[in-house]
Enzyme design. Structure first.
Site, PDB file in Angstrom:
ATOM      1  N   THR A 126       0.826  -1.207   0.000  1.00 25.87           N
ATOM      2  CA  THR A 126       0.000   0.000   0.000  1.00 25.87           C
ATOM      3  C   THR A 126       0.862   1.260   0.000  1.00 25.87           C
ATOM      4  O   THR A 126       1.981   1.260   0.533  1.00 25.87           O
ATOM      5  CB  THR A 126      -0.896  -0.013   1.257  1.00 25.87           C
ATOM      6  OG1 THR A 126      -1.464   1.279   1.444  1.00 25.87           O
ATOM      7  CG2 THR A 126      -0.120  -0.358   2.523  1.00 25.87           C
ATOM      8  N   ASP A 127       0.296   2.355  -0.489  1.00 32.36           N
ATOM      9  CA  ASP A 127       1.009   3.641  -0.425  1.00 32.36           C
ATOM     10  C   ASP A 127       1.152   4.140   1.018  1.00 32.36           C
ATOM     11  O   ASP A 127       1.945   5.032   1.293  1.00 32.36           O
ATOM     12  CB  ASP A 127       0.316   4.701  -1.288  1.00 32.36           C
ATOM     13  CG  ASP A 127      -1.122   5.003  -0.886  1.00 32.36           C
ATOM     14  OD1 ASP A 127      -1.655   4.326   0.017  1.00 32.36           O
ATOM     15  OD2 ASP A 127      -1.722   5.936  -1.475  1.00 32.36           O
ATOM     16  N   GLU A 128       0.360   3.558   1.941  1.00 31.89           N
ATOM     17  CA  GLU A 128       0.412   4.041   3.338  1.00 31.89           C
ATOM     18  C   GLU A 128       1.774   3.789   3.983  1.00 31.89           C
ATOM     19  O   GLU A 128       2.092   4.402   5.003  1.00 31.89           O
ATOM     20  CB  GLU A 128      -0.694   3.407   4.182  1.00 31.89           C
ATOM     21  CG  GLU A 128      -2.062   3.776   3.664  1.00 31.89           C
ATOM     22  CD  GLU A 128      -3.178   3.678   4.696  1.00 31.89           C
ATOM     23  OE1 GLU A 128      -2.888   3.554   5.897  1.00 31.89           O
ATOM     24  OE2 GLU A 128      -4.337   3.736   4.274  1.00 31.89           O
ATOM     25  N   TYR A 151      -1.481  -0.307  11.159  1.00 29.45           N
ATOM     26  CA  TYR A 151      -1.703  -1.023   9.884  1.00 29.45           C
ATOM     27  C   TYR A 151      -0.547  -0.766   8.926  1.00 29.45           C
ATOM     28  O   TYR A 151       0.059  -1.698   8.381  1.00 29.45           O
ATOM     29  CB  TYR A 151      -3.026  -0.582   9.237  1.00 29.45           C
ATOM     30  CG  TYR A 151      -3.117  -0.897   7.761  1.00 29.45           C
ATOM     31  CD1 TYR A 151      -3.250  -2.209   7.322  1.00 29.45           C
ATOM     32  CD2 TYR A 151      -3.045   0.121   6.794  1.00 29.45           C
ATOM     33  CE1 TYR A 151      -3.315  -2.511   5.960  1.00 29.45           C
ATOM     34  CE2 TYR A 151      -3.117  -0.169   5.438  1.00 29.45           C
ATOM     35  CZ  TYR A 151      -3.250  -1.484   5.021  1.00 29.45           C
ATOM     36  OH  TYR A 151      -3.304  -1.777   3.681  1.00 29.45           O
ATOM     37  N   LYS A 155       2.347  -3.321   7.312  1.00 30.63           N
ATOM     38  CA  LYS A 155       2.553  -3.522   5.876  1.00 30.63           C
ATOM     39  C   LYS A 155       3.996  -3.170   5.488  1.00 30.63           C
ATOM     40  O   LYS A 155       4.611  -3.846   4.671  1.00 30.63           O
ATOM     41  CB  LYS A 155       1.574  -2.664   5.063  1.00 30.63           C
ATOM     42  CG  LYS A 155       0.111  -3.059   5.187  1.00 30.63           C
ATOM     43  CD  LYS A 155      -0.223  -4.429   4.625  1.00 30.63           C
ATOM     44  CE  LYS A 155      -0.130  -4.510   3.122  1.00 30.63           C
ATOM     45  NZ  LYS A 155      -0.576  -5.855   2.617  1.00 30.63           N
TER      46      LYS A 155
END
Ligand code: NAD
Ligand code: DAU
Length: 341
Positions: A126-128, A151, A155
């Site tokens: 994810t870009d997060e 989260y 990741k």
């Protein structure tokens, strides 16, 4: 590529990916491994359940014996890891399941794939992991990792494990990092399906903070096409970003949804902000465009209208989800916020 083992295929993106692959490649078979957590719903793939090219195995990616047995039996040409705890707000309440599935689960998959010489592995990230942007700039694949939620940290940890296996063991993995997906089959805890569902029943739409946070929206099928391109043509050890080139503030998106649903803006309820709320995500996806010959194709206005229509015509699908564990989650997450804001 003949057989792909997909994990988390009963979730939002995984189910769209399975359907996309079966629908576009007649020579492919898919083995779907999913633990069926609160977010996993076999109904998402009911239309392919009888396809002889599709197999479902219920099981946990943390369970090493189960994973070794399944991979040993089907000898996949590739493993694509979608399985994850995926909701930021839940990770703020309890990071435990995020560490287990997103980090330990990834480690189990990497070890078993290595032992069994699986020739290709793709980690859906994810870009997060890049953290938050200010008003300007974009996330590139070179942006340093700076996750802000449990989260995102889980990741990022998984991405680093994958990287380390590539460097240390020459493990043939690719990592993809995508921005916010929207489309059919998304669990209604996420902004777009949640707000469609609330608006439909004239319930408040809980906008965190002042609603100026920005997300870069991409249709789930554009993400699936990107994953397929990275799986087939990505270079081992490389990272590829995907985004929709479609930045929208949460409040603008909320107003747009209300407008398309013909509901009044008085349903908007500003509530207490998400702790550590990332301000802005925006992806530079030029590497994927250049090297994978991929580009996002779905125009946001069209995709959003189709998505709304899908949720309106799948009311029973959402109601079945919302009658279960989801109801307790909703009370816990929003009960107090909506009453006291
Ligand atoms: P989701 O929550 O809808 O689905 C997750 C699926 O994983 C569910 O079917 C669940 O049952 C399964 N699962 C969870 N724990 C498991 C375990 N221990 N073993 C086996 N299966 C397990 O998630 P999603 O939105 O479809 O996201 C899929 C992947 O894409 C995730 O890795 C997520 O981090 C990533 N991602 C999501 C987005 C997005 O906008 N939703 C964007 C970028 C990346
Ligand atoms: O960017 C990719 C990520 O997008 C994925 O890695 C995650 O798995 C996925 O859940 C998503 O994360 P977000 O936190 O951005 O998505 P969410 O739908 O939860 O929230 C989108 C924005 O809307 C965010 O700024 C928070 C805000 N929001 C969300 C909810 C659920 C609200 O204002 N009110 C809400 O009730």
């Amino acid at each position: 590529m003949q057989c792909i083992l997909v994990t988390g295929g009963c979730g939002f993106i995984g189910s769209n990916f399975v359907r996309h692959m079966l629908g576009t490649d007649s020579g492919i078979s898919i083995v779907n491994v999913d633990a069926l957590t609160y977010a996993g719903n076999p109904e998402n793939l009911a239309d392919v359940a009888d396809d002889s090219r599709y197999q479902f195995h219920r099981g946990d990616i943390i369970d090493r014996d189960f994973i070794a047995e399944t991979i040993g039996a089907c000898k996949p040409d590739a493993v694509v890891n979608f399985a994850a705890e995926s909701h930021v707000d839940r990770s703020i309440h309890d990071s435990g399941p995020f560490v287990q599935t997103n980090i330990v689960g990834t480690q189990v998959l990497l070890d078993v794939c290595r032992e069994r010489d699986v020739p290709r592995y793709l980690q859906v990230s994810t870009d997060e992991v890049y953290g938050s942007l200010g008003e300007d700039g974009y996330f590139t694949e070179e942006t340093p990792l700076a996750p802000n939620s449990p989260y995102a940290a889980s990741k990022a940890s998984a991405d680093l494990l994958v990287r380390s296996y590539c460097e240390t063991h020459r493990f043939p993995a690719v990592v993809t990092r995508c921005s916010n997906n929207y489309g059919p089959y998304q669990f209604p805890e996420k902004l777009i399906p949640l707000f469609i569902s609330n608006a439909r029943s004239d319930k408040p739409l809980p906008v965190y903070g002042d609603g100026t946070n920005v997300r870069d929206w991409i249709h789930v099928l554009d993400h699936c096409r990107g994953i397929e391109a990275a799986l087939r043509n990505g270079q081992a050890g490389e990272v590829y970003n995907f985004g929709g080139r479609c930045e929208v503030t949460n409040i603008d998106l909320t107003r747009k949804l209300l407008n398309l649903l013909d509901k009044p803006e008085s349903l908007i309820k500003f509530v207490k902000d998400r702790p550590g709320h990332d301000f802005r995500y925006a992806i530079d996806c030029s590497k994927a465009e250049r090297e994978l010959n991929w580009t996002p194709q779905v125009d946001f206005e069209t995709g959003l209208k189709e998505t709304i229509d899908w949720y309106l015509s799948h009311e029973e699908w959402a109601q079945r989800i919302q009658s279960g564990e989801y109801r307790q989650w909703y009370e816990r997450q929003y009960g107090e916020r909506i009453e006291t804001s």
